[in-house]
Structure formats: structure tokens, C-alpha cells
Enzyme design. Structure first.
Site, PDB file in Angstrom:
ATOM      1  N   ARG A  64      39.801  46.570  18.659  1.00  0.00           N
ATOM      2  CA  ARG A  64      40.653  47.310  17.427  1.00  0.00           C
ATOM      3  C   ARG A  64      40.669  48.391  17.426  1.00  0.00           C
ATOM      4  O   ARG A  64      41.588  49.239  16.667  1.00  0.00           O
ATOM      5  CB  ARG A  64      40.025  46.280  16.106  1.00  0.00           C
ATOM      6  CG  ARG A  64      40.734  45.689  15.521  1.00  0.00           C
ATOM      7  CD  ARG A  64      40.621  45.143  14.020  1.00  0.00           C
ATOM      8  NE  ARG A  64      41.026  44.625  13.536  1.00  0.00           N
ATOM      9  CZ  ARG A  64      40.701  43.003  13.326  1.00  0.00           C
ATOM     10  NH1 ARG A  64      40.325  42.476  14.027  1.00  0.00           N
ATOM     11  NH2 ARG A  64      41.779  42.526  12.103  1.00  0.00           N
ATOM     12  N   ARG A  69      44.072  46.753   5.386  1.00  0.00           N
ATOM     13  CA  ARG A  69      44.226  46.121   6.278  1.00  0.00           C
ATOM     14  C   ARG A  69      45.450  46.369   6.903  1.00  0.00           C
ATOM     15  O   ARG A  69      45.426  47.140   8.201  1.00  0.00           O
ATOM     16  CB  ARG A  69      43.689  44.477   5.832  1.00  0.00           C
ATOM     17  CG  ARG A  69      42.713  44.720   5.669  1.00  0.00           C
ATOM     18  CD  ARG A  69      42.504  42.945   5.106  1.00  0.00           C
ATOM     19  NE  ARG A  69      42.212  42.305   5.858  1.00  0.00           N
ATOM     20  CZ  ARG A  69      42.778  40.631   5.680  1.00  0.00           C
ATOM     21  NH1 ARG A  69      43.438  40.477   3.844  1.00  0.00           N
ATOM     22  NH2 ARG A  69      44.129  39.850   6.104  1.00  0.00           N
ATOM     23  N   ARG A  76      40.387  33.635   0.962  1.00  0.00           N
ATOM     24  CA  ARG A  76      39.519  34.744   1.095  1.00  0.00           C
ATOM     25  C   ARG A  76      39.136  35.963   0.813  1.00  0.00           C
ATOM     26  O   ARG A  76      40.347  36.609  -0.250  1.00  0.00           O
ATOM     27  CB  ARG A  76      40.544  35.064   3.031  1.00  0.00           C
ATOM     28  CG  ARG A  76      39.386  34.365   4.096  1.00  0.00           C
ATOM     29  CD  ARG A  76      40.509  34.954   5.584  1.00  0.00           C
ATOM     30  NE  ARG A  76      40.282  36.441   5.527  1.00  0.00           N
ATOM     31  CZ  ARG A  76      41.041  36.794   7.129  1.00  0.00           C
ATOM     32  NH1 ARG A  76      41.187  35.657   7.431  1.00  0.00           N
ATOM     33  NH2 ARG A  76      40.700  37.728   6.976  1.00  0.00           N
ATOM     34  N   LYS A 112      48.070  35.880  14.351  1.00  0.00           N
ATOM     35  CA  LYS A 112      47.645  35.471  15.483  1.00  0.00           C
ATOM     36  C   LYS A 112      46.359  34.325  15.413  1.00  0.00           C
ATOM     37  O   LYS A 112      46.291  33.874  16.615  1.00  0.00           O
ATOM     38  CB  LYS A 112      46.491  37.046  15.411  1.00  0.00           C
ATOM     39  CG  LYS A 112      45.443  37.317  16.525  1.00  0.00           C
ATOM     40  CD  LYS A 112      45.658  39.221  15.698  1.00  0.00           C
ATOM     41  CE  LYS A 112      45.063  38.550  14.769  1.00  0.00           C
ATOM     42  NZ  LYS A 112      43.515  38.973  14.478  1.00  0.00           N
ATOM     43  N   ARG A 140      48.122  32.736   1.763  1.00  0.00           N
ATOM     44  CA  ARG A 140      47.313  32.534   2.003  1.00  0.00           C
ATOM     45  C   ARG A 140      46.021  32.750   1.599  1.00  0.00           C
ATOM     46  O   ARG A 140      45.067  32.142   1.197  1.00  0.00           O
ATOM     47  CB  ARG A 140      46.615  33.171   4.081  1.00  0.00           C
ATOM     48  CG  ARG A 140      45.857  32.668   4.794  1.00  0.00           C
ATOM     49  CD  ARG A 140      45.600  33.914   5.998  1.00  0.00           C
ATOM     50  NE  ARG A 140      44.463  35.105   5.531  1.00  0.00           N
ATOM     51  CZ  ARG A 140      44.251  35.708   6.297  1.00  0.00           C
ATOM     52  NH1 ARG A 140      45.823  34.862   8.066  1.00  0.00           N
ATOM     53  NH2 ARG A 140      44.208  36.520   6.656  1.00  0.00           N
TER      54      ARG A 140
HETATM   55  P1  ADP Z   1      43.082  39.963   9.876  1.00  0.00           P
HETATM   56  O1  ADP Z   1      43.764  40.331  11.127  1.00  0.00           O
HETATM   57  O2  ADP Z   1      43.727  38.550   9.626  1.00  0.00           O
HETATM   58  O3  ADP Z   1      42.595  40.821   8.889  1.00  0.00           O
HETATM   59  P2  ADP Z   1      39.970  38.891  11.319  1.00  0.00           P
HETATM   60  O4  ADP Z   1      39.415  37.639  11.102  1.00  0.00           O
HETATM   61  O5  ADP Z   1      41.075  39.137  12.842  1.00  0.00           O
HETATM   62  O6  ADP Z   1      41.136  39.017  10.140  1.00  0.00           O
HETATM   63  O7  ADP Z   1      39.242  39.574  10.652  1.00  0.00           O
HETATM   64  C1  ADP Z   1      39.068  40.043   9.620  1.00  0.00           C
HETATM   65  C2  ADP Z   1      37.927  41.742   9.340  1.00  0.00           C
HETATM   66  O8  ADP Z   1      36.683  41.476   9.896  1.00  0.00           O
HETATM   67  C3  ADP Z   1      38.862  43.011   9.545  1.00  0.00           C
HETATM   68  O9  ADP Z   1      39.893  43.577   8.301  1.00  0.00           O
HETATM   69  C4  ADP Z   1      37.986  43.931  10.252  1.00  0.00           C
HETATM   70  O10 ADP Z   1      36.774  44.208   8.729  1.00  0.00           O
HETATM   71  C5  ADP Z   1      36.949  42.446  11.065  1.00  0.00           C
HETATM   72  N1  ADP Z   1      36.638  42.875  12.355  1.00  0.00           N
HETATM   73  C6  ADP Z   1      36.837  41.666  12.891  1.00  0.00           C
HETATM   74  N2  ADP Z   1      37.029  42.220  13.662  1.00  0.00           N
HETATM   75  C7  ADP Z   1      37.051  43.459  14.533  1.00  0.00           C
HETATM   76  C8  ADP Z   1      37.104  44.418  14.727  1.00  0.00           C
HETATM   77  N3  ADP Z   1      37.247  44.158  16.081  1.00  0.00           N
HETATM   78  N4  ADP Z   1      36.413  45.441  14.756  1.00  0.00           N
HETATM   79  C9  ADP Z   1      36.088  46.082  13.386  1.00  0.00           C
HETATM   80  N5  ADP Z   1      35.683  45.680  12.355  1.00  0.00           N
HETATM   81  C10 ADP Z   1      36.692  44.046  13.125  1.00  0.00           C
END
Ligand code: ADP
Length: 194
Positions: A88, A144, A133, A13, A127
Site C-alpha cells: 500500500r 481511508r 466493521r 477488491k 457494508r
Molecule cells: P479496505 O481496503 O477496504 O480499507 P482492508 O481490509 O484491506 O480494507 O484494510 C483495512 C485496514 O487494515 C486499513 O485501513 C489499514 O489500517 C490496515 N492495512 C491493511 N493492509 C495494510 C498495508 N499493506 N499497510 C498498512 N496498513 C494496512
């Protein structure tokens, strides 16, 4: 153009979103990146978000909505934005629709990248080793993915009802996936798919 990019962790993504935003000449807003940045800066909001992120849970809707809406209403997003990792949850999606509508703007398309679970886990594990990370370890990865299934998958129905959802197969090379993404974009600004 306003584009939402959905996809489970490890679906590619972030990479595809960066490339698409550049291609369309619109701002790329990743809520994950924004929250990690706030965490590094040590702001109260960043520290609160980190307590959820580091465990693989979603940050609270109200917090993320505030961060995203403040940003998308800035002048550089007036012509559109690519939202990566937001919304989300259904609550976030409803808040986004309301705020865009107030600003006389709307979503053009929601792209969802689909990749099978074994592939996602193996991509995320490599990754984690490469980028260090905190949330890329097996236990947090599983959480997740489970959180995505439970809280984000229902968004599909929401956007299917709005005739905005376009699913894209996320298997294959970056170029192959990118070509599939270009193929589902609405032809003109303001027109919607599906
Ligand atoms: P990935 O989709 O690979 O887990 P992201 O960088 O998109 O990675 O998100 C990392 C973390 O940031 C998520 O696991 C969550 O804790 C938080 N996060 C990101 N976007 C949102 C959102 N829209 N609502 C709630 N938490 C979010």
C-alpha cells in the site's frame, strides 16, 4: 503466479481477490484480514495495528511488511500468492520486490480496480451497516479514501515503470468485473503484461 491486487476501500477488491485466488489455485493473502485476526487474537502486534486501522490510518510499514513477508515465505506460497491490500506504500512495494527476488520469485501482474468515489462511499456505508466493521463509518471511510489517494496511488507510477500495472473498471456486476480481470491476466506464468 504472483498477483498484487490494488483498489480503494469499497472497490470490491476483497471479493474479486478471493474469487481470483480460487480460480488460479493460489493462496489469498489479505493484510487487512491478517491484521484483524491478530487484533481478535489480542497479540501485541494485533493491538498495535488496531490503533491505526480503527481510525482509518495505515499500519506502520515495518509491521505490515514483517507480517506479510513471514507469511509469503511459507511453503504453501511457493507457487505464488495473491496479495490483497499489500503493498500500500512505495516502501512496502520495494520491500516486497527485494524479498521475492531473494527467493528467486517475482510479481507477474498488478491489478488495480477503479471505481468512482460516490459509488465507493455508498458501498462502504452499506457494508458498515451489514458487517458491523468499526472502520466503515462516514468519517473513517473518508479518511481511508484520502489515505489511499495520498499513499497508495503513487504505487501506480512505480508499477507502470515496471510494466506490471493493469487497470480494471470496477463498475458493474461481480461477474462482469471478474471477466475483465481474467482478460488482463498474463497468458502464461512468468510472462508480464503491458
Ligand atoms: P479496505 O481496503 O477496504 O480499507 P482492508 O481490509 O484491506 O480494507 O484494510 C483495512 C485496514 O487494515 C486499513 O485501513 C489499514 O489500517 C490496515 N492495512 C491493511 N493492509 C495494510 C498495508 N499493506 N499497510 C498498512 N496498513 C494496512
Amino acid at each position: 503466479m504472483h498477483v498484487v491486487f490494488m483498489g480503494p476501500p469499497g472497490s470490491g477488491k476483497g471479493t474479486q481477490a478471493t474469487r481470483l485466488a480460487r480460480h488460479l489455485g493460489i493462496v489469498h493473502l489479505s493484510t487487512g484480514d491478517m491484521l484483524r485476526q491478530a487484533k481478535r487474537a489480542g497479540t501485541p502486534l494485533g493491538l498495535e495495528a488496531a490503533s491505526y486501522m480503527d481510525q482509518g490510518h495505515l499500519a506502520p510499514d515495518a509491521l505490515v511488511v514483517q507480517v506479510l513477508i513471514d507469511r509469503i515465505l511459507e511453503p504453501d506460497c511457493a507457487n505464488g500468492a495473491l496479495l490483497d491490500g499489500f503493498p500500500r506504500t512505495i516502501k512496502q512495494a520495494v520491500a516486497l520486490d527485494e524479498h521475492l527476488q531473494q527467493a528467486d520469485r517475482r510479481l507477474d501482474v498488478v491489478i488495480e480496480l477503479e471505481v468512482d468515489e460516490d459509488e465507493l462511499i455508498s458501498r462502504l456505508m452499506s457494508r458498515g451497516e451489514r458487517d458491523n466493521r468499526v472502520d466503515d463509518n462516514l468519517e473513517t471511510i473518508r479518511r481511508r479514501l484520502e489515505v489511499y489517494q495520498r499513499q497508495t496511488t503513487p504505487l501506480r507510477g512505480y508499477y507502470v515503470n515496471q510494466h506490471r500495472l493493469a487497470k480494471v473498471d470496477g463498475a458493474g456486476t461481480m461477474d462482469e468485473v471478474f471477466d475483465r480481470i481474467l482478460a488482463v491476466l498474463p497468458e502464461k506464468e512468468g510472462q508480464c503484461v503491458g
